[in-house]
Scaffold this motif. Sequence first.
Motif, short mmCIF file in Angstrom:
data_model
loop_
_atom_site.label_atom_id
_atom_site.label_comp_id
_atom_site.label_asym_id
_atom_site.label_seq_id
_atom_site.Cartn_x
_atom_site.Cartn_y
_atom_site.Cartn_z
N LEU A 187 0.82 -1.21 0.00
CA LEU A 187 0.00 0.00 0.00
C LEU A 187 0.85 1.26 0.00
CD1 LEU A 187 -2.60 -1.14 2.70
CD2 LEU A 187 -2.98 -1.02 0.22
N SER A 188 0.26 2.35 -0.45
CA SER A 188 0.88 3.67 -0.37
C SER A 188 -0.21 4.69 -0.10
CB SER A 188 1.61 4.02 -1.68
OG SER A 188 0.66 4.22 -2.72
N LEU A 189 0.19 5.92 0.23
CA LEU A 189 -0.78 6.97 0.52
C LEU A 189 -1.63 7.31 -0.71
CD1 LEU A 189 1.33 9.38 2.76
CD2 LEU A 189 -0.37 7.68 3.47
N GLU A 190 -1.12 7.02 -1.90
CA GLU A 190 -1.89 7.27 -3.12
C GLU A 190 -3.15 6.40 -3.20
OE1 GLU A 190 1.49 7.03 -3.15
OE2 GLU A 190 1.68 9.21 -3.37
N ASP A 191 -3.17 5.33 -2.39
CA ASP A 191 -4.33 4.45 -2.39
C ASP A 191 -5.50 5.03 -1.58
OD1 ASP A 191 -3.27 2.23 -3.92
OD2 ASP A 191 -1.95 1.85 -2.22
N ARG A 192 -5.30 6.19 -0.97
CA ARG A 192 -6.37 6.88 -0.24
C ARG A 192 -6.70 8.15 -1.01
NH1 ARG A 192 -9.15 7.15 4.45
NH2 ARG A 192 -9.33 9.12 5.59
N PRO A 193 -7.68 8.14 -1.89
CA PRO A 193 -7.92 9.26 -2.83
C PRO A 193 -8.17 10.61 -2.16
CG PRO A 193 -9.16 7.32 -3.50
CD PRO A 193 -8.59 7.01 -2.15
N VAL A 194 -8.78 10.62 -0.97
CA VAL A 194 -9.09 11.91 -0.34
C VAL A 194 -7.84 12.69 0.04
CG1 VAL A 194 -11.42 11.37 0.51
CG2 VAL A 194 -9.41 10.69 1.86
N ILE A 195 -6.71 12.00 0.18
CA ILE A 195 -5.48 12.71 0.54
C ILE A 195 -5.06 13.64 -0.58
CG2 ILE A 195 -3.02 12.44 1.05
CD1 ILE A 195 -3.65 9.87 2.53
N ALA A 196 -4.95 13.10 -1.78
CA ALA A 196 -4.54 13.93 -2.93
C ALA A 196 -5.53 15.06 -3.17
CB ALA A 196 -4.41 13.05 -4.17
N ALA A 197 -6.83 14.78 -3.00
CA ALA A 197 -7.85 15.81 -3.25
C ALA A 197 -7.71 16.97 -2.27
CB ALA A 197 -9.24 15.18 -3.15
N ALA A 198 -7.51 16.66 -1.00
CA ALA A 198 -7.37 17.72 0.01
C ALA A 198 -6.10 18.52 -0.22
CB ALA A 198 -7.39 17.11 1.40
N LEU A 199 -5.01 17.83 -0.51
CA LEU A 199 -3.72 18.51 -0.70
C LEU A 199 -3.74 19.40 -1.94
CD1 LEU A 199 -1.13 15.77 0.34
CD2 LEU A 199 -2.11 17.62 1.70
N GLN A 200 -4.46 18.98 -2.98
CA GLN A 200 -4.52 19.79 -4.21
C GLN A 200 -5.23 21.11 -3.94
OE1 GLN A 200 -3.11 18.99 -7.37
NE2 GLN A 200 -3.50 21.19 -7.46
N VAL A 201 -6.35 21.06 -3.21
CA VAL A 201 -7.07 22.30 -2.88
C VAL A 201 -6.22 23.19 -1.98
CG1 VAL A 201 -9.11 23.27 -1.75
CG2 VAL A 201 -9.33 21.22 -3.17
N ALA A 202 -5.52 22.57 -1.02
CA ALA A 202 -4.65 23.35 -0.13
C ALA A 202 -3.54 24.04 -0.91
CB ALA A 202 -4.05 22.43 0.94
N GLN A 203 -3.00 23.34 -1.90
CA GLN A 203 -1.94 23.92 -2.73
C GLN A 203 -2.50 25.06 -3.60
OE1 GLN A 203 0.52 21.10 -4.93
NE2 GLN A 203 0.69 22.54 -6.63
N ASP A 204 -3.68 24.85 -4.13
CA ASP A 204 -4.27 25.87 -5.02
C ASP A 204 -4.65 27.14 -4.26
OD1 ASP A 204 -4.02 24.06 -7.07
OD2 ASP A 204 -6.12 23.43 -7.05
N THR A 205 -5.08 27.00 -3.01
CA THR A 205 -5.58 28.15 -2.24
C THR A 205 -4.55 28.71 -1.26
OG1 THR A 205 -6.49 26.75 -0.49
CG2 THR A 205 -7.93 27.25 -2.36
N GLY A 206 -3.54 27.92 -0.94
CA GLY A 206 -2.57 28.35 0.06
C GLY A 206 -3.13 28.35 1.47
N MET A 207 -4.25 27.69 1.67
CA MET A 207 -4.92 27.63 2.97
C MET A 207 -5.32 26.18 3.26
SD MET A 207 -5.15 30.72 4.27
CE MET A 207 -6.62 30.86 5.31
N PRO A 208 -5.65 25.86 4.53
CA PRO A 208 -6.09 24.51 4.86
C PRO A 208 -7.29 24.08 4.03
CG PRO A 208 -5.60 25.70 6.87
CD PRO A 208 -5.52 26.70 5.75
N ALA A 209 -7.35 22.78 3.72
CA ALA A 209 -8.44 22.23 2.93
C ALA A 209 -8.79 20.85 3.47
CB ALA A 209 -8.05 22.15 1.46
N ALA A 210 -9.94 20.35 3.06
CA ALA A 210 -10.39 19.02 3.48
C ALA A 210 -11.15 18.37 2.33
CB ALA A 210 -11.28 19.12 4.72
N ALA A 211 -11.18 17.03 2.35
CA ALA A 211 -11.89 16.30 1.30
C ALA A 211 -12.60 15.10 1.91
CB ALA A 211 -10.92 15.84 0.21
#
Length: 494
Positions: A337-361
């Motif tokens: 397993l890897s963290l990529e197997d948990r889709p909500v991680i990438a989704a939350a981090l992408q929004v956080a990167q795009d906004t520069g603020m905390p995000a959640a998915a």
Amino acid sequence: MIRPGFDNEAYLRMQSERILERIEQFGGKLYLEFGGKLFDDFHASRVLPGFKPDSKINMLLQLKDQAEIVIVINASDIEKNKVRGDLGITYDLDVLRLIDAFRGKGLYVGSVVLAQYSAQPAAEAFQKRLEGLGIRVYRHYIIAGYPSDVAHIVSDKGYGKNEYIETSRSLVVVTAPGPGSGKMATCLSQLYHEHKRGIRAGYAKFETFPIWNLPLKHPVNIAYEAATADLNDVNMIDPFHLEAYGTTAVNYNRDVEIFPVLNAIFERIAGCSPYRSPTDMGVNMAGNCIFDDEAVCQASRNEIIRRYCQALSGQRQGNVESDVVYKLELLMKQAGLSLEDRPVIAAALQVAQDTGMPAAAIELPDGRIVTGKTSSLLGASSAMLLNAVKVLAGIPDEAKLIAPEVIEPVQKLKVGYLGNHNPRLHTDEVLVALSICAASDPTAQLAIDQLHRLKGCEVHSSVILSQVDENVFRKLGVNLTCEARYQTKKLFHK
């Protein structure tokens, strides 16, 4: 979407039948050590989809006329204010919660045992509190040479020093707020005292995990190792079972290591041991109730990843040691397993990167992923919750479930009167505000009606959340993980 893979009704039937058989085997009295959680077994319900968190207690209710409960708490855990992580309360308070819960179900709680008692002031105070509530309390002491000096343990200076627990029913369920409380020692002490009194009694163990008749490296059993990484439990093939029967069975290291000593104790108490292996001691029938192995495997893989994420966050907060994280890394590799197997991680981090603020998915039951970003009015988790119930209810994204004129007075109260620095609404405040709006707005009520559908959903936050938000997600039944970072660089975080 999570699909069921475990037959809960078959489990209730088969498990109660198995326990009744074991009572008969020992002539009518059985001390049953109950491992894991009798109430709220959320780990089992996550890795065995279809298993109900209250399955064990419902199984016991089928035997309630024969059963009584003995709750064991380690006196040192009282002194250290040890906390049950999933509920956020100390072990002594959990004893009170358990008593209330058992009684609320109509089960008889006979007594509480203070294990490894050595006059700890907090333990003495807790005993007085219990006795003031009309609950019988017994003291069991630290035994020199335990567990290797069998001759001393099984003597008047060993088990004989412990206070004899008065019991009145054929099935004595020995349970505890958590691991390491002294359940097994309590059972064996009672066998010694019963034998001295000429009363026939036996011992058996009810541990849901590891599941003895699943393969050693089955995801369910790896998930158990992940759940107990801080206890250094290791699953292994039971060598005694293999030698005795020529078949493989899975157990864990502590039971395998202690079995020769247990055998010697049984022989010294009763003249012979009733068991040929540690697996023989168990009565667990869970493995026989899995009907969709792939569904169970996938649920268990998700649990392993969550445990790893939680350990990383715990290490950042100073609650988890580095060796626990390292063990979980090995288990992740073992399960492929890897963290990529948990889709909500990438989704939350992408929004956080795009906004520069905390995000959640959040991943909804149908597989759709909904995100939330930080705004001037709402924290990311609060925004994500509102967005999720909108999607589930089919409410347009642009619709305002909570009007700004409702949120702003709450913010003024928080900052102007309650001394908070963060004006954004936490998840609990958002849900209260949404409930107020629902009194006059059918759309808000429709959103509220979707909250139960969030149970079992996967959630990830790009930052460590406050205890308030964690508690709300726990009550909603979502499976939460967080990045191992705080929103700010402050040293003190509430």
